[in-house]
Scaffold this active site. Structure first.
Site, mmCIF file in Angstrom:
data_model
loop_
_atom_site.group_PDB
_atom_site.id
_atom_site.type_symbol
_atom_site.label_atom_id
_atom_site.label_comp_id
_atom_site.label_asym_id
_atom_site.label_seq_id
_atom_site.Cartn_x
_atom_site.Cartn_y
_atom_site.Cartn_z
ATOM 1 N N GLU A 110 40.070 48.629 33.792
ATOM 2 C CA GLU A 110 40.534 49.489 34.879
ATOM 3 C C GLU A 110 41.110 50.839 34.439
ATOM 4 O O GLU A 110 42.321 51.070 34.541
ATOM 5 C CB GLU A 110 41.567 48.745 35.738
ATOM 6 C CG GLU A 110 40.974 47.524 36.407
ATOM 7 C CD GLU A 110 41.894 46.894 37.441
ATOM 8 O OE1 GLU A 110 43.034 47.366 37.601
ATOM 9 O OE2 GLU A 110 41.468 45.929 38.093
ATOM 10 N N GLU A 120 36.902 40.480 37.677
ATOM 11 C CA GLU A 120 38.121 39.971 38.324
ATOM 12 C C GLU A 120 37.914 39.908 39.821
ATOM 13 O O GLU A 120 37.346 40.827 40.421
ATOM 14 C CB GLU A 120 39.327 40.909 38.099
ATOM 15 C CG GLU A 120 39.966 40.816 36.754
ATOM 16 C CD GLU A 120 41.156 41.761 36.602
ATOM 17 O OE1 GLU A 120 41.822 42.093 37.612
ATOM 18 O OE2 GLU A 120 41.399 42.168 35.462
#
Ligand code: BG6
Length: 445
Positions: free
Chosen positions: A161, A355
């Site tokens: 991220e 995720e």
């Protein structure tokens, strides 16, 4: 039903689960420092203890094996394996070597994330992602890790991220290190971060036979409110990849993924930021865009859009809209249909959801168990959408966030995402209903 090679997995990250932050020569990370600042963590907790996976790893691996998943995504703490003189720390490396051996013994493939936000403080002091040598440090770190884990790990995710690292860590500043970057610094840091990815990728390819590599951005797709309106879907696609010069530009998709998958920043980047561009060379772009194997992506939620007076408009969530107990986690299952579909259309690589998961107020019931029907419902709905899109595009895997309840960054220990409940008083693990549900699903599939 997914195809028979579909990868079911679970994920975690070092600072969120390991604890033992002072053991075996680990040097402090920006999160050790940040959590000390009053008011930064909602419940004033930190990762000093977390799930104590540094010593309870065997129990965790056993739980993964019993669950039946064949893949475990975890991250390595840079500061455990490299000391403040930039030299390897064997004790720290040993922890990950033992963990991987334990996984291998049980037929579980490790998916290793190299950077899940715990930058060593000494590197942050050199400037972090603004330091022009950061990508060399990262390459060296990757070189050390990949050599130490040679024969044990072949699947790597360079960076988790980038959006959160730079937007949350350096613009909104609710994540470590919490130092504000103006637009010029932000663009510079984005470029250096992408070079970190490129150099790590180079080191992995050099050291690891049959490696697979990717990086794992996060995003909230724009979802067409009317699934039959193809024109609306096209506009949502464009919205998803749009780059604007507002406060949130470091939170967008294309500013990171276009250079990695398409070899250059989007056209809008050069127009919007023309006066403050960092130095970008042809060699940089070649480095950043070396071929990767997968599009990893972390998905939790999305936004619905519709045409209002002929204009694409984000729709508000109605009162009482289902959501988890963090304010950004609305239950929007189509996220796992349109998100992968749009990514695939643009970048044309196999997709792995690195995720996806749900945050809930889980409690130990009177029967001693943890019942979490909302999490089961969430994962079920999202996986159905993923299954739907997998009939149209190449989807290879899905990792639940998270195996364990853990230190959820600025929320602290109070917010729970795990399939396994952690009783923080004693470190006990209790498998939630969702754990057993996921186990059954994998068995059936
Ligand atoms: C992702 C991160 O943003 O979502 C995880 O990669 C994180 O590390 C998860 O824990 C949940 O987010 P948050 O902000 O609730 O901790």
């Amino acid at each position: 039903m997914f195809n028979k090679n579909f990868i079911f997995g679970v994920s975690t990250a070092s600072y969120q689960i390991e604890g033992y932050t002072k053991a075996d020569g680990r040097c402090p990370s920006v999160w050790d420092e940040f959590t000390k600042i009053k008011g930064k963590i909602a419940d004033s907790t930190n990762g000093d203890k977390a799930c104590e996976s540094y010593i309870k790893y065997k129990e965790d691996v056993e739980a993964i094996a019993e669950l039946g998943v064949k893949a475990y995504r975890f991250s390595i703490a840079w500061g455990r394996v490299i000391d403040e003189n930039n030299k390897p720390n064997q004790k720290g490396l040993d922890y990950y070597i033992i963990l991987c051996k334990e996984l291998k013994k049980r037929g579980i493939t490790p998916y290793v994330t190299l950077y899940h936000w715990d930058m060593p403080v000494w590197l942050d002091k050199l400037g972090g992602f603004l330091c022009d040598d950061i990508s060399d440090y990262f390459e060296h770190y990757t070189d050390v890790v990949t050599k130490a884990l040679n024969g044990l790990v072949k699947d790597y995710i360079t960076i988790n991220e980038p959006q959160c690292i730079l937007f949350a860590g350096h613009r909104a500043c609710y994540h470590a290190p919490g130092t504000y970057y103006d637009n010029k610094d932000m663009l510079h840091a984005i470029h250096n971060l992408l070079k970190c990815h490129g150099k790590a990728l180079r080191a992995i390819r050099k050291n690891v036979k049959n490696s697979t590599v990717g990086f794992a951005p996060c995003s909230r797709p724009a979802i067409p409110q009317d699934p039959n309106n193809k024109e609306l879907e096209k506009l949502c696609y464009e919205k998803y990849f749009e780059l604007t010069d507002d406060e949130e530009f470091a939170n967008t998709v294309s500013i990171y993924s276009d250079p990695v998958f398409l070899g250059d920043y989007p056209k809008a980047y050069y127009e919007v930021f023309k006066d403050i561009l960092p130095k970008i060379t042809k060699e940089d772009l070649e480095l950043i865009s070396q071929p990767v194997d997968y599009i990893y992506q972390n998905y939790y939620s999305g936004n619905y859009y519709d045409l209002v007076d002929g204009k694409l408009t984000k729709l508000p969530f109605h009162a009482g809209f289902p959501e988890g107990n963090v304010d950004w986690l609305q239950v929007v299952p189509e996220t796992l249909y349109y998100g992968p579909k749009f990514l695939y259309q643009r970048y044309k690589k196999p997709i792995i959801i690195s995720e996806n998961g749900f945050c809930n107020n889980d409690v130990i019931s009177l029967d001693g168990k943890v019942h979490d029907p909302e999490r089961i419902d969430y994962i079920n709905r999202y996986m159905l959408e993923l299954e739907r899109v997998s009939k149209e595009i190449d989807v290879r895997g899905y990792f639940v966030w998270s195996l364990l309840d853990n230190f959820e960054w600025s929320y602290g220990l109070k917010k729970r995402f795990g399939l396994i409940y952690i009783d923080y008083r004693n470190g006990n693990r209790i498998k939630k209903d969702s754990y057993y549900w996921y186990k059954d699903l994998i068995k059936k599939d």
